[in-house]
Design a protein around this motif. Structure first.
Motif, PDB file in Angstrom:
ATOM      1  N   MET A  33       0.820  -1.206   0.000  1.00 58.76           N
ATOM      2  CA  MET A  33       0.000   0.000   0.000  1.00 58.76           C
ATOM      3  C   MET A  33       0.857   1.260   0.000  1.00 58.76           C
ATOM      4  O   MET A  33       0.373   2.339   0.289  1.00 58.76           O
ATOM      5  CB  MET A  33      -0.910   0.008   1.246  1.00 58.76           C
ATOM      6  CG  MET A  33      -1.987  -1.055   1.204  1.00 58.76           C
ATOM      7  SD  MET A  33      -3.086  -0.841  -0.192  1.00 58.76           S
ATOM      8  CE  MET A  33      -3.704   0.784   0.144  1.00 58.76           C
ATOM      9  N   MET A  36      -0.333   4.621  -1.544  1.00 59.57           N
ATOM     10  CA  MET A  36      -1.528   5.295  -1.040  1.00 59.57           C
ATOM     11  C   MET A  36      -1.188   6.110   0.205  1.00 59.57           C
ATOM     12  O   MET A  36      -0.295   5.760   0.957  1.00 59.57           O
ATOM     13  CB  MET A  36      -2.609   4.273  -0.697  1.00 59.57           C
ATOM     14  CG  MET A  36      -3.057   3.467  -1.921  1.00 59.57           C
ATOM     15  SD  MET A  36      -3.654   4.461  -3.297  1.00 59.57           S
ATOM     16  CE  MET A  36      -5.084   5.213  -2.583  1.00 59.57           C
ATOM     17  N   HIS A 104      -2.602   2.471  -7.830  1.00 55.60           N
ATOM     18  CA  HIS A 104      -3.184   1.398  -7.031  1.00 55.60           C
ATOM     19  C   HIS A 104      -4.111   0.525  -7.878  1.00 55.60           C
ATOM     20  O   HIS A 104      -4.137  -0.706  -7.723  1.00 55.60           O
ATOM     21  CB  HIS A 104      -3.928   1.970  -5.828  1.00 55.60           C
ATOM     22  CG  HIS A 104      -4.373   0.908  -4.885  1.00 55.60           C
ATOM     23  ND1 HIS A 104      -3.511   0.278  -4.024  1.00 55.60           N
ATOM     24  CD2 HIS A 104      -5.591   0.357  -4.688  1.00 55.60           C
ATOM     25  CE1 HIS A 104      -4.187  -0.624  -3.328  1.00 55.60           C
ATOM     26  NE2 HIS A 104      -5.441  -0.597  -3.714  1.00 55.60           N
TER      27      HIS A 104
END
Length: 163
Positions: A33, A36, A104
């Motif tokens: 991740m 993000m 993403h």
């Protein structure tokens, strides 16, 4: 004490939501991740529920739309998004810059079945409701999208104008 807090927190939600709040993600395997926002960024930061100035209700549906898809907030405002999936398939709301969202989405296409639970995103199964609390720090445009493969491409995107 914790039990009392939970009951109080649910008393702020509409009655239909009590049994349907979903915090489980979408049951997919983990992934990176790092693209993000995890903390303060150009799109804001996770908000403190004690500082929420208002709640904005959003629905997600199988027409691949958020309603509303255009939202206006003030710089510095902390907002609770109360989100309901009224569709028949899973949907998610992910807050980020368009560049972060695209990166993403590419990861999700490359690794189907991802699982994630971050402060800037929520995945809801059909008929479920949940929420995000976000603080919008600075003026500008902030994007949000459903990054489940095919959903963004079908137009499941929205914008927050921070004034």
């Amino acid at each position: 004490m914790k039990k009392t807090f939970t009951i109080l927190a649910f008393s702020l939600l509409p009655a239909f939501a009590i049994a349907a709040v979903d915090h489980s993600g979408h049951g997919m395997q983990g992934h990176d991740m790092s693209s993000m926002p995890q903390t303060a960024s150009a799109v804001g930061q996770p908000g403190d529920p004690a500082n929420v100035s208002r709640t904005i209700e959003i629905t997600m549906d199988d027409n691949m739309r958020f309603t509303p898809s255009n939202i206006q907030v003030e710089a510095g405002e902390t907002v609770r998004f109360f989100i309901k999936n009224v569709g028949q398939v899973p949907h998610e709301m992910v807050i980020g810059s368009i560049e972060e969202l695209k990166a993403h989405a590419t990861e999700m296409l490359a690794m189907p079945g991802m699982e994630h639970e971050e402060p800037n995103m929520i995945t809801l199964q059909p008929g479920k409701v949940g929420g995000l609390v976000w603080q919008f720090d600075q003026p500008g445009m902030v994007d949000f999208a459903c990054l489940i493969p095919g959903h963004t491409e079908a137009g499941m995107v929205g914008k927050v104008e921070v004034i």
